[in-house]
Design a protein around this motif. Structure first.
Motif, PDB file in Angstrom:
ATOM      1  N   VAL A  48      -7.551  -6.005  -4.107  1.00 52.46           N
ATOM      2  CA  VAL A  48      -8.147  -5.263  -4.796  1.00 52.46           C
ATOM      3  C   VAL A  48      -9.135  -4.396  -3.264  1.00 52.46           C
TER       4      VAL A  48
ATOM      5  N   ASP B  25       2.703   1.135  -3.803  1.00 51.49           N
ATOM      6  CA  ASP B  25       1.920   1.256  -5.007  1.00 51.49           C
ATOM      7  C   ASP B  25       1.955   2.390  -5.957  1.00 51.49           C
ATOM      8  N   SER B  26       2.408   3.720  -5.064  1.00 47.91           N
ATOM      9  CA  SER B  26       2.657   4.939  -5.558  1.00 47.91           C
ATOM     10  C   SER B  26       3.917   5.479  -6.724  1.00 47.91           C
TER      11      SER B  26
ATOM     12  N   GLN C 117      -2.751  -0.343  -5.707  1.00 48.75           N
ATOM     13  CA  GLN C 117      -2.999  -0.703  -7.034  1.00 48.75           C
ATOM     14  C   GLN C 117      -1.741  -1.340  -7.584  1.00 48.75           C
TER      15      GLN C 117
ATOM     16  N   LYS D 170       0.780  -0.754  -0.381  1.00 53.05           N
ATOM     17  CA  LYS D 170      -0.010   0.448  -0.062  1.00 53.05           C
ATOM     18  C   LYS D 170       0.833   0.859   0.277  1.00 53.05           C
TER      19      LYS D 170
ATOM     20  N   GLY E 273      -7.090  -2.150  -1.853  1.00 48.92           N
ATOM     21  CA  GLY E 273      -7.408  -0.854  -2.489  1.00 48.92           C
ATOM     22  C   GLY E 273      -5.993  -0.330  -3.383  1.00 48.92           C
TER      23      GLY E 273
ATOM     24  N   TYR F 104       1.033  -3.736 -10.889  1.00 45.14           N
ATOM     25  CA  TYR F 104       1.195  -3.280 -12.443  1.00 45.14           C
ATOM     26  C   TYR F 104       0.677  -4.062 -12.796  1.00 45.14           C
ATOM     27  N   GLN F 105       0.185  -4.161 -13.861  1.00 45.03           N
ATOM     28  CA  GLN F 105      -1.374  -4.131 -14.990  1.00 45.03           C
ATOM     29  C   GLN F 105      -0.483  -4.623 -15.869  1.00 45.03           C
TER      30      GLN F 105
END
Length: 423
Positions: A176, A144-145, A181, A141, A179, A183-184
């Motif tokens: 999910v 992720d940014s 995020q 968490k 929250g 890598y996709q």
């Protein structure tokens, strides 16, 4: 021309491996690049998390790759794991800051600058088969940014295939719901959209790493041999190692680099410049140039500095006044104590003078008495011979008288013997 230039310059790729000690990080990296990197074994008794970065130059055919592997040493080994992610966040921000400082230089050399920004983070999840740990959720968490996170289940051969599929679904559901995020793989490019869409459905990758070769049939393959069978590293029916290698190195390496620069670094750069006071739009929604923003910030900083100087001067004056008041009060207290001691001294002096006068009177009386005594003694010494002579004469007469009486009585006793008893 672009191909020749890229090949001549070479490529730079930085990988961050996060996971608990013994989760298979070093073995997987060796397997991905088919190279035995020098990575010393870590212990479980480190007090804090440390990051160890090592850079290698790999060459495949005529393509040069400068690979930097950053390993987290001691992650998850502390009793208090609350701040285990903080050294990782600080390291990533430090690399962003170094690149920003290079950009802000007057004479920049970004072409030859060794970019140390992290392009991908391989987050190793322990194959428990239950759910993510609180440390995993908290760390991802907070990262992720700042970095592209690809979750990986390390040593996936330790759980069964059915448990592995359930574990993957559980991990994605928890990511999910919290929250996080990750890598996709990009699906906007037609050439890789189909394969990337499929690979996004395989996340997190369940991998097995090994550098040992086992003979199967007529060929040697990298595998792990157990009493019950053999797990082949590059067999897609056994693990997702090949999928990870294709997605990471072959297909999406450039996208990972672009995402790092366009998304994560730009976010850090914008926040840092806003902290420094730079804005693109002024108070009246007008575009502001960098020079204008710099001058405005400089003027604001100058006014702030003057204000702080005035505050410091006022504080200094106030403190001086307070010190002076304290000194005056101390002097007054000393003066009062001095006067009180002087009064006590004068009282004691008067008492001593009175006692001195009494002693002087007694001494005078004593001297007078002594003089009288001396006078009487001198007079007594003058009259002593006459009195002594008289006493001697009187004693002589008494003695004679006694002798006379004795003789008389002696004679009488001789003449009258019966009367001797009366003598």
């Amino acid at each position: 021309q672009l191909v020749k230039k890229s090949i001549k310059q070479g490529f730079c790729f930085n990988i961050l491996c996060i996971g608990e000690t013994g989760s298979g990080k070093s073995t997987l990296i060796n397997s991905l690049f088919n190279t035995n990197f020098d990575d010393p074994v870590s212990t479980h008794f480190l007090p804090v998390v440390r990051l160890r970065a090592q850079t290698y130059e790999l060459q495949e055919s005529n393509v040069l790759l400068k690979l930097t592997i950053v390993n987290t040493v001691g992650f998850g080994d502390q009793i208090n794991k609350e701040d285990s992610y903080q050294p990782i966040v600080d390291y990533i921000d430090a690399q962003f800051e170094a690149y920003l400082q290079e950009e802000l230089k007057i004479k920049r050399s970004l072409f030859s600058y060794h970019d140390t920004r992290i392009h991908v983070c391989l987050y190793f999840i322990s194959p428990t088969g239950h759910s993510l740990k609180s440390l995993d959720l908290l760390t991802m968490k907070n990262l992720d940014s700042k970095v592209n996170i690809i979750p990986i289940i390390g040593k996936a051969d330790s759980i069964s295939k059915t448990e592995l599929q359930k574990f993957k679904k559980k991990i994605m559901s928890e990511l999910v719901s919290n929250g996080v995020q990750i890598y996709q793989f990009p699906t906007d490019d037609e050439t890789v959209s189909k394969i990337n869409t499929i690979m996004n459905g395989h996340l997190p990758f369940a991998v097995v790493g090994s550098m040992e070769e086992v003979k199967i049939g007529n060929k040697m393959v990298r595998a792990r041999q157990y009493p019950w069978g053999i797990v082949q590293v590059e067999n897609e029916n056994h693990c997702d190692f090949v999928k990870l290698r294709e997605m990471l190195i072959c297909t999406n390496m450039e996208d990972l680099r672009e995402q790092t620069h366009a998304r994560h670094y730009e976010l850090y750069r914008r926040c840092r410049l806003e902290e420094m006071g730079f804005r693109d739009i002024g108070p009246e929604n007008k575009l502001v140039s960098l020079q204008e923003a710099y001058e405005a910030k400089r003027h604001e900083f100058y006014l702030e500095m003057r204000r702080k100087e005035e505050e410091m001067r006022q504080q200094f004056v106030q403190r001086v006044k307070e010190k002076e008041a304290i000194l005056k009060e101390a002097e007054q207290q000393i003066q009062n104590k001095f006067e009180h001691r002087m009064l006590m001294h004068q009282g004691e002096k008067l008492k001593i003078e009175k006692k001195k006068k009494v002693l002087e009177d007694e001494i005078a009386l004593f001297i007078e008495k002594k003089a009288n005594a001396d006078l009487l003694q001198s007079q007594a010494s003058v009259s002593t011979p006459v009195s002594l002579k008289r006493d001697k004469d009187r004693k002589k007469k008494d003695t004679n008288m006694l002798l006379f009486c004795y003789v008389i009585r002696r004679q009488k006793c001789v003449k009258y013997p019966h009367d001797w008893i009366y003598f």
